[in-house]
Design an enzyme around this catalytic site. Structure first.
Site, PDB file in Angstrom:
ATOM      1  N   GLY A   1      83.461  45.232  61.789  1.00 48.56           N
ATOM      2  CA  GLY A   1      83.071  44.488  62.975  1.00 48.56           C
ATOM      3  C   GLY A   1      81.628  44.781  63.365  1.00 48.56           C
ATOM      4  O   GLY A   1      81.077  45.825  63.011  1.00 48.56           O
ATOM      5  N   CYS A   2      81.031  43.878  64.081  1.00 45.86           N
ATOM      6  CA  CYS A   2      79.626  44.065  64.449  1.00 45.86           C
ATOM      7  C   CYS A   2      79.475  45.247  65.408  1.00 45.86           C
ATOM      8  O   CYS A   2      78.561  46.065  65.267  1.00 45.86           O
ATOM      9  CB  CYS A   2      79.041  42.797  65.047  1.00 45.86           C
ATOM     10  SG  CYS A   2      80.001  42.068  66.386  1.00 45.86           S
TER      11      CYS A   2
END
Lengths: 327, 327, 327, 327
Positions: free
Chosen positions: C148-149
């Site tokens: 995930g970012c």
């Protein structure tokens, strides 16, 4: 072998991007960067995004000539001409991003000031390859004047209509990077955000480029507006034309004018500046509305409006593929 | 005693602000708010900034008539007309913010659709008090059509030139709240930020209002552009005029047209929309540039372009001071 | 010979950028793009900036397997797992950008829902090459889960401290593209501009990735905030550590952790997200303040936080230079 | 009879807004505005939105004392103290917006510089009415120190937890107006837009106000971040507490602390700064997440964080209703 290129004035937005494009360019080598106010600092300290590890020097034409075959000059008007003269005297090919070599002497001195290097005007070529046969001139040139960002967008919009054109209102919307790196009341975030306003409503000097490049006798009204955008410029060109052009006529004129052009896309709906951000492309759309022909022309003011186009010119001057390093 | 006011369609941007202005108004009492999609929710849940503790009801004209003497209707075109008819039948004074009562039937049906309440068109007054003698009509009216935001700015710019005007290009720059509360691809932050583009380039229907309010025979070209601004609208009006108007002539025409106007300021430099944000004011600037008269006219599209002007109209209709609750 | 790559889910922001990077990649060939809601439209109609002339198809794993050796899957959680299973069954190497293969089954099912393809979890590798020895695992992997970012930025910030770390507060500031392409009340420009707010304050599921990748027993508090930025993500990591780390200690830990890393720069001042915009780089800065070690970690959420990192992983999986097509 | 108020330093953002609020205030009369750099210009030339027709004078304490009974001083730190001394010597009640009178002498001189008017510190009251019994002190005070914007938001978030509080990480997100009107590299639109970064990571002096106002012994880590917002500030307060507070406990603590407060709203979801824009309100939300109590506290940095709160203080000092002119 890569051509060696220096960027003079690499601390401003246009020059910094020019240096970045040159550095990533497969056929060019960035050998020097200079700056006036920030000399002595590494370029990547000011502009980490370009990852240029060079220190910005004071401008010394001899040192530049030692390491470079060509230069982009990104100085302000008037200062540029002196630097260009020194580089040309040392044999470098030059693309100048200022207004100093865009206009004939009379027009220049009307809008700006006495010219600092008028003897070079004869060899200077207007660096908009897509119009007026300039591409071939640029290939042969040693000195090219990068067009203004406003003029680039407006000319790409109006050029296809030139044989029908009587009068044009050009309403420019330009982002804040067009105002330069200087911190002023107008460029303060609080002033610029959530705002739009016209500026220089009484005769913006970029109209001189339009008058020079379009057929004589066309009335031009030209008003720039500042909008809260970082990079991006839209020229809305409202043209009065001879005869009754239909929407289809306009589309055909645009398609014909830009067939095969690598950096101009004729599109089927009003272009968005976001769709050309950080590219050297222009997107143009033509239609008929009210009693006018309308062409909307979108560019990134720092790319096709400044540094990208300068490298496009340099590619041509150096015999490289026009698109190299730009796509 | 405070006049009781209902806001019909208080979940959209214009209606919500209208409700907020009414609630803070010293001579008005906000007695009901209705909504279509968000009925049953408290208004301050959607719009905490206005602090309106009322629950938004489904629209029931009888219930509204029980509690209100007047209404602002902020429904979309077409839906509005039906609601207005029901409220007028119950004796309420109405300001309608949609296009439904701005135009004559023929023009309306050309640009929109068959009219839902054509019998009311005869009593409807165009709600721009500053032009065309509308102020006096509004004082006597039971039904006022709030002008469009684009038209408000453009008409305030062009009205002073009307006796000299032959042709006008109106280039509108408008903020995102003008696109309405609906979440769409165009209103997504990622799409709208750092971007500008034209839309509805082929005949925006707001030009019909200009044609109606200005003298016959004036050519109007009207193109709206979307800019990354929350609230704010700038109309750049490029006018071709009879005779040779000087900059001073233009200034005098503007000053004379708006002498004594509480909400229109004639200013000495191009206006910034930020300087009218969240106010009911317009700022206009006139000059001569190229071969055109240019008037730049700045408003907040939600205030002078919608809800603020609606309350200005309501003040007139109710015999209150025109500026009450608006400064 | 270029490796043939398909992008599954190319209509969303992450997938569209992934397709764009693949298309420009010198050693990859983009052979297919699919989409769910926009199937049948050309990709460059939605995303002109990437200039991908392919039509987006409905997802058909056989057709994809005919033309591609590897795939980026950019579907939402849960939908992704099914598509990945079909592609893996046909022998394609896959980088999945969803959460479906980032976590072990128990953690996944705690935070999300029953897993759609649990049999693949054993072969899936966490695609953050810079930490935990993942680079070597990725080289051998057929299925990589793109982190995930939020987790990417936070892990790059905290990883160098892991041996000293007891507790961390991670305050995320993320741009709107992180919220996805769906038009909602939250992503409307008027809602998002000129605003900041926290969201998912009660347990954001990205903390599960931190717990998995960091040593056991570290307390993690993780709160994301939405800021009016297009692309860009900053993780402010406030760490409680064992022992008394000095600023210099922290700097050395960061420098050692990322020596030789092509995409992580340890910098000498708090990083700006603008300085990593549209790049695959992270910039991290460590210091001591109050009674905490602070690491600020900046990435572009769509690049290093999603599509750029996916191509970095793909480069590793295909035996290419890790940075190819990414600088 | 209206109390006569002067605003000293009305050319900056805080002072200009203070003057605007005073001018619209029903019980105050704005009688003088002064400025350092812009003396001689009319205020409405710089800030048309406030419509203040007064000319900004050089600061002359005698002239100010002739026309005013009270003053808001909006000078920078250090300069402020001298002006305050002169006004107090002439008997004016003063609210000072700088840091000069917020702290005891030792703390002030640790974080700032030698104090210019230490003899006044004994009479100065910290102007945050909602905490620590300050409201009653302010009513009696002749000199009130307006709290910093960061401290205002953070203290409103942490105050209700004070009896349970052991340690707090305060992560501030602040808009650009908080950086002041000076045009710098950081405040340039191109630099600030589409960006977020921390600044002053090594000990921001606003934490001194927290240490003063909260019980002794609480560890404070305080880091401000700049986000692309015009007006707006969010304090994310991550608290370590004694005992196991539940979400409900936290809610009750907040509700009890602010019951009856006109300007603090305890809300049921993370607050948005847009929902307090251009108001004197704070919105606070408390919850439990990870191993922390989290309170998110949103204000407009120019209103509740500066000029609005200053007028709130002035209302108290002058025996007016605390909310007058502020809603």
């Amino acid at each position: 072998m890569a051509r060696r290129v220096a960027v003079i004035g690499a601390a401003g937005y246009g020059g910094a991007l020019g240096a970045g494009i040159v550095q990533r360019h497969p056929a060019l080598e960035l050998t020097a960067v200079t700056a006036r106010t920030d000399a002595g600092r590494r370029h990547d300290e000011l502009y980490p995004i370009h990852r240029i590890a060079l220190t910005m020097d004071e401008f010394d034409p001899d040192r530049v000539a030692d390491v470079a075959d060509a230069a982009l000059v990104a100085y302000p008007h008037k200062t540029a001409a002196g630097a260009v003269r020194k580089l040309r005297a040392r044999g470098l090919k030059v693309v100048d991003l200022s207004a100093d070599f865009r206009l004939g002497q009379a027009a220049y001195e009307h809008w700006y000031q006495p010219h600092e290097a008028p003897e070079l005007l004869a060899e200077a070529v207007y660096g908009l390859p897509e119009i007026n046969g300039h591409r071939e001139e640029i290939r042969e040139a040693d000195l090219v004047a990068g067009p203004g960002c406003n003029s680039t967008a407006a000319l790409l919009g109006l050029w296809p209509l030139r044989e029908h054109l009587r009068d044009a209102v050009v309403d420019i919307k330009t982002g804040l990077s067009g105002a330069g790196r200087e911190a002023t009341r107008e460029t303060h975030y609080v002033s610029a955000a959530d705002n739009v306003n016209a500026y220089k409503t009484e005769g913006h000097r970029h109209s001189a480029e339009l008058e020079q490049e379009l057929p004589a006798g066309i009335g031009i009204t030209f008003v720039p507006h500042l909008i809260p955008v970082d990079q991006g410029l839209l020229a809305s060109c409202y043209a009065t034309t001879d005869g009754d052009l239909t929407r289809e006529d306009v589309r055909v004129l645009l398609e014909e004018a830009y067939a095969g052009e690598p950096f101009v896309e004729v599109v089927g709906a009003p272009p968005r500046t976001a769709d050309v951000r950080a590219t050297n492309r222009a997107r143009v759309y033509g239609t008929v509305t009210g009693n006018r022909v309308l062409v909307e022309s979108a560019i990134d003011n720092l790319w096709k409006g400044a540094a990208g186009q300068a490298v496009q010119d340099l590619n041509l001057m150096l015999g490289l593929d026009e698109t190299e390093g730009l796509s």
